[in-house]
Design an enzyme around this catalytic site. Structure first.
Site, PDB file in Angstrom:
ATOM      1  N   HIS A   1      42.140  52.867  33.796  1.00 25.16           N
ATOM      2  CA  HIS A   1      42.526  51.934  32.733  1.00 25.16           C
ATOM      3  C   HIS A   1      43.142  52.678  31.558  1.00 25.16           C
ATOM      4  O   HIS A   1      44.046  52.182  30.898  1.00 25.16           O
ATOM      5  CB  HIS A   1      41.300  51.166  32.225  1.00 25.16           C
ATOM      6  CG  HIS A   1      40.692  50.236  33.230  1.00 25.16           C
ATOM      7  ND1 HIS A   1      39.481  50.485  33.819  1.00 25.16           N
ATOM      8  CD2 HIS A   1      41.138  49.075  33.752  1.00 25.16           C
ATOM      9  CE1 HIS A   1      39.194  49.500  34.650  1.00 25.16           C
ATOM     10  NE2 HIS A   1      40.179  48.631  34.635  1.00 25.16           N
TER      11      HIS A   1
ATOM     12  N   GLY B   1      48.170  48.493  36.996  1.00 28.06           N
ATOM     13  CA  GLY B   1      48.060  49.699  37.815  1.00 28.06           C
ATOM     14  C   GLY B   1      48.633  49.496  39.215  1.00 28.06           C
ATOM     15  O   GLY B   1      48.491  48.422  39.806  1.00 28.06           O
TER      16      GLY B   1
ATOM     17  N   GLN C   1      49.192  42.787  43.374  1.00 34.30           N
ATOM     18  CA  GLN C   1      49.037  42.054  42.109  1.00 34.30           C
ATOM     19  C   GLN C   1      50.292  42.235  41.243  1.00 34.30           C
ATOM     20  O   GLN C   1      50.777  41.284  40.629  1.00 34.30           O
ATOM     21  CB  GLN C   1      47.793  42.567  41.382  1.00 34.30           C
ATOM     22  CG  GLN C   1      47.623  42.053  39.974  1.00 34.30           C
ATOM     23  CD  GLN C   1      46.239  42.363  39.421  1.00 34.30           C
ATOM     24  OE1 GLN C   1      45.301  41.637  39.688  1.00 34.30           O
ATOM     25  NE2 GLN C   1      46.099  43.411  38.634  1.00 34.30           N
TER      26      GLN C   1
HETATM   27  O1  PAF Z   1      43.439  43.929  37.745  1.00 35.91           O
HETATM   28  C1  PAF Z   1      42.523  43.334  37.145  1.00 35.91           C
HETATM   29  O2  PAF Z   1      41.591  43.943  36.606  1.00 35.91           O
HETATM   30  C2  PAF Z   1      42.564  41.809  37.058  1.00 35.91           C
HETATM   31  O3  PAF Z   1      43.041  41.248  38.239  1.00 35.91           O
HETATM   32  C3  PAF Z   1      43.353  41.293  35.844  1.00 35.91           C
HETATM   33  C4  PAF Z   1      44.819  41.664  35.924  1.00 35.91           C
HETATM   34  C5  PAF Z   1      42.753  41.837  34.569  1.00 35.91           C
HETATM   35  C6  PAF Z   1      43.271  39.757  35.779  1.00 35.91           C
HETATM   36  O4  PAF Z   1      41.962  39.323  35.634  1.00 35.91           O
END
Ligand code: PAF
Length: 284
Positions: free
Chosen positions: A38, A149, A155
């Protein structure tokens, strides 16, 4: 001083003020339990934007009924210390009822092939939840730039899709996978792993590394590359394959040979813990 907002109204007021001052706003959406991965998103945002907002919200709508929503690690105090150390300007940390009040019934459904394969095949409502919450977060924070990421490469593809389809004025940034020195991709779910399971989990990155080496030695056949990964994972007794797949990237279309970039993506259960990892082959 980092500011913490728990209501949509407060967050919107801050964003409106920053916009009025002409600031470029960067959003790093997270579900908290923050790790070094993160932090690479935060640093990328810090380098590019005037104002960086991190959201910390375990989003209930992206978890299926038998998934780990309740058990998902929540460590807001520690998260805030880490965010403050990175010079983040504001944290948005709403309660579920704040994001989904009574009567809530609007969802963003990316209804294409890209959400039905890979993780979407096993987690049918997952991407609808992600698309819905990310759209809301982008709107609430008035983000100009958003950071995700590569570990969740599908995603990123889905976010690109709805941002383009809905004409949202946000630019998407994909930040490379952050790995532990052992090669294990950093993930909030790694804390569920016992020492033996953590050792076993190295098979994910090792198997991808083998396929990458084969690709670099001239192997471009998709089935052969997938087999290299599957055979390697099967040597680990604690590992069970959920999927090993390879699609074009970023379109996520079926391919038989890699000519343009291909996403080699895997999901593997180490005992009960489901981990994902990937490598993009042929990226320029
Ligand atoms: O990748 C994540 O941690 C989650 O899918 C996100 C993008 C914060 C959406 O809740």
């Amino acid at each position: 001083m980092m500011q913490i907002f728990r209501t949509v109204q407060e967050m919107q007021a801050f964003a409106a003020k920053m916009k009025k001052e002409g600031k470029i706003i960067g959003l790093c959406p997270t579900m908290g339990s923050l790790h070094e991965g993160h932090m690479t998103l935060m640093r990328a945002a810090r380098a590019k934007c005037d104002i960086v907002i991190a959201s910390v919200f375990v989003n209930p709508t992206q978890f299926g009924p038998n998934e780990d929503y309740d058990a998902y690690p929540r460590r807001f105090g520690e998260d805030c210390k880490k965010l403050e150390a990175e010079g983040i300007d504001a944290v948005f940390h709403p309660e579920p009822e704040e994001m989904y009040p009574q009567g809530y019934c609007t969802y963003v459904n990316v209804d294409g092939d890209i959400t039905h394969k890979l993780c979407g095949a096993q987690r049918p409502i997952h991407f609808r939840g992600v698309a819905t919450v990310v759209t809301k977060l982008m709107n609430i924070t008035r983000a100009d730039e958003a950071f995700f990421g590569q570990k969740d490469a599908q995603q990123v593809v889905v976010v690109h899709r709805f941002v383009s389809d809905l004409n949202l004025p946000v630019h998407i940034n994909m930040v490379p996978i952050c790995r532990e020195p052992s090669g294990l991709a950093r993930s909030s779910r790694n804390i569920y792993l016992s020492p033996a399971e953590k050792e076993a989990a190295l098979i994910l990155s090792k198997s991808l590394k083998k396929a990458k080496a084969a690709y670099e030695n001239g192997e471009t056949d998709v089935e052969s590359l997938k087999k290299i990964v599957s055979d390697s994972i099967r040597t680990e007794p604690l590992a069970a394959i959920d999927y090993v797949d390879l699609f074009s990237f970023p379109a996520l279309e079926p391919i038989t040979k890699i000519s343009d970039p291909g996403l080699l993506a895997i999901a593997v259960k180490i005992n009960k813990i489901r981990l994902i990892d990937n490598v993009i082959l042929g990226a320029k």
